[in-house]
Design an enzyme around this catalytic site. Structure first.
Site: not given
Ligand SMILES: *[C@@H]1O[C@H](CO)[C@@H](O)[C@H](O)[C@H]1NC(C)=O
Ligand SMILES: *[C@@H]1O[C@H](CO)[C@@H](O)[C@H](O)[C@H]1NC(C)=O
Ligand SMILES: *[C@@H]1O[C@H](CO)[C@@H](O)[C@H](O)[C@H]1NC(C)=O
Ligand SMILES: *[C@@H]1O[C@H](CO)[C@@H](O)[C@H](O)[C@H]1NC(C)=O
Ligand SMILES: *[C@@H]1O[C@H](CO)[C@@H](O)[C@H](O)[C@H]1NC(C)=O
Ligand SMILES: *[C@@H]1O[C@H](CO)[C@@H](O)[C@H](O)[C@H]1NC(C)=O
Ligand SMILES: *[C@@H]1O[C@H](CO)[C@@H](O)[C@H](O)[C@H]1NC(C)=O
Length: 406
Positions: A101-102, A206, A287, A366
């Site tokens: 992820n981010r 993923h 998301d 996920e």
């Protein structure tokens, strides 16, 4: 089993078919060998799956629907070599790492020192590579080939070594990923060790799911899939580029993010204005990182009767997926970013629909930890590992069944 010709060809080409025939002729060979498409097959009972070294990715998962027709439930490519050729790189079935992820501003702090890692999302004139890091950077784990260290009829293990400084992350990380099939369960265990320095580690799987095997002849979207996340009463608040703001939000009963009070279709709220912006600027869909709130996580028997943390099913195929995990969060991506540019595999597709994945044509689920927990110490998540710590571990079980059996 009723095998469509394309699936039969795949199964017969698999090394297990040849292993079985070599066993009868007395010739054995323990060296892991892929099939002609570079895929390594494993088998359960009524469940088969193929994996490739690129990103330690799952490339196929075969299960019979309610009519006895074998469906291939995951997005992917027909052969292993194409994964590193396709420029779109949707993270098809791989292990995002070393930090899934981010990462806000592509930076984090460990023991007072600031680290900058390679950016790869949301480019601006001032930052042409991007202003944040997604899935471990432009050459993250799922862009690289893992090594197959063992392969049997029912399991496969990959190893991976991520060098010190790669993508800007401090220290070396070594990892083992084991996938196995038992009966109709797909189990996986991910282990990673920081061998030299403290570094962030967060992995996931993923996988792009379509429980109709991307072969539904009435709709080619997954919007009719039903999803239930009984423990998902909260989610991580994000800004308009999906960077966590630090807030943990409540998924109020009846709101567009309520998948906990009862099962509901992924597309149930598609026309609800409240869904616009739910997955970032001008984005309608999901998301989002839902928390798995099970009380005392430490005492929780994740394989036990209190699971699953998520159940997804499709009335068309009658296929149900139950997910059990030791993780505390769950990202749901409704594939609104797909636009028909990703091809289906030969094992997939329905007449009257293009042989591509459309917008909302899949769902990514996920299992993971709280996203960007490294920049949100107030959440108290352990996401930084050093040589003195135990290994990072992730365990999950994906169970397949038919809705008619429940
Ligand atoms: C691998 O798959 C890609 C995409 O489907 C295809 O274009 C390519 O010809 C295939 N290569 C081989 C060697 O089969
Ligand atoms: C990864 O393996 C594939 C074959 O499965 C190969 O085509 C590709 O070149 C490899 N990529 C790297 C970066 O080694
Ligand atoms: C982003 O990170 C850099 C360090 O790489 C830092 O100088 C800058 O202040 C950060 N920006 C924000 C908005 O946090
Ligand atoms: C879709 O396929 C099913 C069989 O799998 C068939 O019974 C049905 O008539 C088909 N529907 C359409 C619209 O083609
Ligand atoms: C999708 O779900 C809606 C609402 O439950 C239903 O009316 C419709 O027939 C379903 N469509 C398909 C193709 O399954
Ligand atoms: C918002 O998205 C729609 C399609 O989903 C598009 O037509 C529109 O141009 C977008 N608006 C902005 C401001 O980007
Ligand atoms: C579709 O998405 C791909 C990958 O994100 C992108 O490269 C392509 O330009 C998009 N095509 C259209 C027509 O939007």
């Amino acid at each position: 089993m009723k095998w469509p010709t394309s699936l039969l060809a795949l199964a017969l080409a698999s090394p297990l078919a040849s292993a079985a025939s070599s066993a009868t002729t007395g010739k054995g060979d323990d060296t892991p060998t892929p099939d002609k498409d570079g895929k390594y097959w494993i088998h359960g009972d009524g469940l088969s799956a193929a994996f490739i070294p690129y990103g330690a990715s799952i490339s196929n998962l075969l299960f019979e629907d309610q009519y006895g027709i074998v469906r291939d439930l995951v997005g992917g490519f027909d052969n292993a070599s194409y994964y590193s050729v396709d420029k779109q790189h949707p993270h098809f079935g791989g292990v995002p790492g070393r930090y899934a992820n981010r990462i806000k501003n592509s930076s984090f702090e460990i023991d007072g020192q600031t680290y900058k890692v390679a950016a790869n999302e949301n480019p601006t004139p001032a930052n042409p590579d991007g202003i944040d890091t997604l899935h471990g950077g432009p050459d993250g784990w799922d862009w690289r080939n893992f090594t197959v260290v063992s392969h049997s009829d029912s399991s496969i293990t990959f190893s991976f070594e991520d060098p010190d400084g790669k993508e800007g992350f401090p220290g070396e990380v070594v990892s083992l990923i084991t996938y196995s099939l038992t009966g109709r369960d797909w189990d996986f265990t991910m282990v990673a060790l920081a061998t030299t320095e403290k570094t962030p580690i967060m992995l996931s799987s993923h996988t792009y799911w379509n429980l109709d095997g991307f072969a539904n002849n009435e709709t080619n979207t997954a919007l009719n899939h039903s999803l239930h996340m009984p423990y998902g009463r909260r989610r991580i608040g994000v800004d308009n580029i999906l960077i966590p703001t630090g807030e943990i939000l409540s998924n109020d009963r009846g709101s567009v993010n309520d998948f906990w009070s009862e099962p509901r279709q992924i597309g149930a709220a598609l026309q609800d204005p409240a869904l616009l912006g739910n997955c970032g600027f001008n984005c309608t869909g999901y998301d989002n990182c839902y928390t798995i709130d099970r009380g005392n996580q430490g005492d929780f028997d994740w394989r036990g009767d209190d699971g699953p943390v998520a159940t997804m099913s499709s009335a068309w195929s009658g296929i149900q997926l139950d997910i059990f995990t030791d993780q505390v969060a769950f990202q749901v991506y409704s594939c609104h970013g797909q636009n028909g540019s990703m091809a289906l595999k030969q094992t997939q597709g329905a007449t009257d629909f293009p042989r591509t994945i459309p917008k909302y044509g899949c769902v990514v689920l996920e299992v993971e930890d709280y996203i960007d927990g490294i920049n949100n110490p107030q959440w108290g998540r352990k996401q930084v590992y050093g040589p003195l710590d135990g290994p990072y571990t992730l365990q999950a079980k994906y169970r397949f069944s038919l809705t008619s059996e429940h």
